[in-house]
Structures are given as C-alpha cells and as structure tokens.
Design an enzyme around this catalytic site. Structure first.
Site, PDB file in Angstrom:
ATOM      1  N   HIS A   1     -10.317  48.812 -16.992  1.00 25.44           N
ATOM      2  CA  HIS A   1      -9.161  49.183 -18.278  1.00 25.44           C
ATOM      3  C   HIS A   1      -9.207  48.305 -19.390  1.00 25.44           C
ATOM      4  CE1 HIS A   1      -8.468  51.973 -14.880  1.00 25.44           C
ATOM      5  NE2 HIS A   1      -7.638  52.669 -15.756  1.00 25.44           N
TER       6      HIS A   1
ATOM      7  N   ASP B   1       1.450  47.690  -9.031  1.00 24.89           N
ATOM      8  CA  ASP B   1       0.680  48.576  -9.861  1.00 24.89           C
ATOM      9  C   ASP B   1      -0.278  49.423  -9.241  1.00 24.89           C
ATOM     10  OD1 ASP B   1      -0.863  49.966 -11.678  1.00 24.89           O
ATOM     11  OD2 ASP B   1      -1.648  48.039 -12.803  1.00 24.89           O
ATOM     12  N   MET B   2       0.218  50.747  -8.973  1.00 23.80           N
ATOM     13  CA  MET B   2      -0.564  51.258  -7.877  1.00 23.80           C
ATOM     14  C   MET B   2      -0.982  52.946  -8.497  1.00 23.80           C
ATOM     15  SD  MET B   2       2.310  52.109  -5.072  1.00 23.80           S
ATOM     16  CE  MET B   2       1.988  53.877  -4.566  1.00 23.80           C
TER      17      MET B   2
ATOM     18  N   TRP C   1      -0.315  63.338   2.603  1.00 21.35           N
ATOM     19  CA  TRP C   1       0.597  64.399   2.107  1.00 21.35           C
ATOM     20  C   TRP C   1       1.787  63.651   1.439  1.00 21.35           C
ATOM     21  CZ3 TRP C   1      -0.652  63.901   7.306  1.00 21.35           C
ATOM     22  CH2 TRP C   1       0.273  63.541   8.010  1.00 21.35           C
ATOM     23  N   LYS C   2       1.947  62.294   1.804  1.00 16.68           N
ATOM     24  CA  LYS C   2       3.045  61.627   0.851  1.00 16.68           C
ATOM     25  C   LYS C   2       2.908  61.463  -0.505  1.00 16.68           C
ATOM     26  CE  LYS C   2       5.261  60.030   5.176  1.00 16.68           C
ATOM     27  NZ  LYS C   2       5.583  58.889   6.252  1.00 16.68           N
TER      28      LYS C   2
ATOM     29  N   GLY D   1       0.815  41.185  -7.432  1.00 14.45           N
ATOM     30  CA  GLY D   1       0.839  40.411  -8.760  1.00 14.45           C
ATOM     31  C   GLY D   1       0.225  39.109  -8.607  1.00 14.45           C
TER      32      GLY D   1
END
Length: 333
Positions: free
Chosen positions: A45, A174-175, A226-227, A302
């Site tokens: 990114h 960050d996910m 599913w969560k 982090g």
C-alpha cells in the site's frame, strides 16, 4: 530488493505528484504518507500502490484539487463529504478533525463519505497515537469478501484500526476482515510462497494456502469465520449510516473503479480522565504482561512496525526494481 534512502523516496514521489497538479503542501503530505507506509514495511500500500494511484488520477477517479467539505454536526459527531479527492489527504484531514474535537470534548467522531482508497489503514491510527489520543477508524470497500455461507462477494474486506498511545511504543492494531488481506495474498504470490495457514477457498470450494487460487476465486477466509463476516457487515452499516454515503453493495466491484467509499474516524482523549503517568503505567503493565514466562515470539500490535521502520531508515527503504523504475520514469517525464 534494492534500497533507497527515505528522503529520496519522499522527494521523488512529491515531484511526481506536483506534475499531477497537487499544490506543494498537498503533494508533500501525500508523498510522505506513501513513503512512510513503504518505510514501515507495508509495501503493498506504499510505493507498489503508487502507480495505480496515478492512473486513478488520470482516469478521473481521484480528483486532485478536491478537499473535504463539512455537511453537518451534532455534538461531537460531524459528517463530511470527501468530494472524491485523494483518499490519503481526506483521511488525514478527517482524523485530524476528530482529534481537534476530542481535545475539546474528550471524544471526536468524523464520518466521511464520497472518498477514495486511504492506502494503509494504520496510518490514521498512528496519527492519533502520535497526538496522544486513542484512535479508531474503519472504511468500507468494494465487494470483495463473500458472506459466510456464500460463494458470492457481497461484503467489503473492511479494514479496522485501533490505536493506543504509549511512550514506549504505540499499540496499533491494523486488520482486514479476512485472515489475509488481498495485499498480503499478492505479496505471498510474488514470492512464490504458500500461506502459513489456510487463507481462503479455491474455485472448487476447497480451503487452500495457495494465494493465487484465493485471488482467482475472490473467496478469502473471513477472520473468525462467521464472526468476521458479521463484523464486516456492521462496519459497513455504521460507515454508511453515519456518513450518509455509499454502502459496499453500491460501490463498483472493479479495483480500478473503486470510489465513493465511506469511512469513520474516532478519537478519544484519555488524558482528560487520568494523569499521563498513570496511563503510561497501565499501558506498560498490559504490554509487559504478555511477555511474562515467554522466551520470545510474542509481540504487541505495532511492535514489528517499529522494528522495520528503524531498519529501513538505517539501511534504506526496500523497493521493487520494476515499480521504482516506473515511478522514476514518471519523475523524469
């Protein structure tokens, strides 16, 4: 990969953006965030995404001269329209505004519509933590994640960031909503490596560690099955409802046409409730409790970023030769 000094990377990207019509101040900030993303090891990114960003500008997806416009406010909640300007600049301004509100009121929230891809999601968590505030932010995306039980991509792989300031190293989660983001899948594919665990389904519906097969099927595995699917949906709901903008099902499913997305930025000011020394003690005790009885391998969110950042500032930022050559060509054109 070859390495280039961080300053050279930053200055090169700045010059390219100036050629695209950015003002000097906006070019410098946008280039800095791209460069810092690469410096911190999120190569997918950072520099690697920069040529696509330039193409989006040339195609009219990203409108260089547009800045966010406030549409309304209610208490500590504000609604802004990004006017399809550069996603990085819109997001940076939105988290900055949330921080301003939080410093006055304890909490600040900015909901942003009609914006573009913000590149590394964690950037805006680091922004809040560096300001001494807790930060939360998320975005919806194009439909690129099937709901649990479906083969059809209807949900967004909506990144969620939670950042907590800490003098000894900010904690920044960050996910994405999939076990492996599409950027990570691409990185593994380019290295001809299998994923360490199953990351999605192939076209036959079988779980696989093959990143290319998952990219082809568009069926990454949601975190928590599913969560993760449910979390992706409610993040989209909140982003669209709070901003008054588009939901995932209204966004183009083409990566080259993804625009008009919705985002939320929250800042919380813990310093208004307790002394800085007390907050530091509490944060440090939580982080250190993870290491008790461990001989290594356990790290907080982090921590790896800080290690990679230090290494890349010292040795130079790794760049892919082909991408770097293309960007230098833009600079010299």
């Amino acid at each position: 990969m070859p390495r280039v000094p961080f300053q050279e990377l930053h200055e090169t990207l700045t010059r390219v953006l100036l050629k695209q019509g950015f003002t000097p101040e906006r070019a410098d900030l946008c280039a800095r965030i791209f460069a810092e993303t690469t410096r911190d090891g999120v190569y997918t990114h950072g520099l690697n995404r920069f040529p696509r960003f330039i193409n989006n500008i040339r195609d009219g997806i990203v409108r260089v001269h547009e800045s966010p416009e406030r549409l309304g406010a209610f208490g500590v909640l504000e609604r802004w329209n990004g006017r399809r300007g550069p996603g990085i600049l819109n997001a940076h301004a939105s988290m900055g505004r949330a921080i301003e509100i939080a410093r006055e009121n304890g909490v600040g929230c900015v909901a942003l519509s009609q914006t573009n891809h913000w590149m590394r999601a964690g950037t805006y968590g680091w922004q809040a933590a560096e300001a001494g505030l807790i930060g939360l932010c998320w975005t919806n995306t194009m439909p690129n994640l099937p709901p649990w039980g479906s083969r059809v991509r209807k949900l967004g792989n909506n990144p969620l960031v939670i950042a907590v300031p800490r003098a000894g190293g900010h904690v920044v989660l960050d996910m994405a909503m999939s076990q492996f983001s599409y950027g990570t899948l691409a990185a593994y594919r380019k290295r001809n490596e299998l994923l360490p665990v199953d990351g999605g389904f192939d076209s036959a519906g079988k779980l696989t560690r093959d990143p290319a097969a998952i990219e082809q099927s568009w069926r990454p595995l949601p975190i928590g099955y599913w969560k993760g699917s449910g979390l992706a949906m409610v993040l989209d709901l909140m982003a669209a409802l709070l901003s008054g903008g588009l939901a995932t099902h209204q966004i183009s499913d083409s990566m080259d046409r993804e625009t008009g997305i919705s985002q939320v930025f929250l800042a919380l000011h813990p310093g208004g409730l307790a002394a800085a020394e007390e907050l530091t003690r509490m944060a440090d005790s939580i982080v250190e409790s993870l290491r008790v009885g461990e001989e290594g391998g356990v790290r907080y969110p982090g921590e790896q970023t800080l290690r990679v950042r230090e290494e890349n500032l010292k040795l130079g930022v790794p760049v892919e030769e082909e991408v770097w050559a293309a960007v230098r060509g833009m600079d010299q054109a």
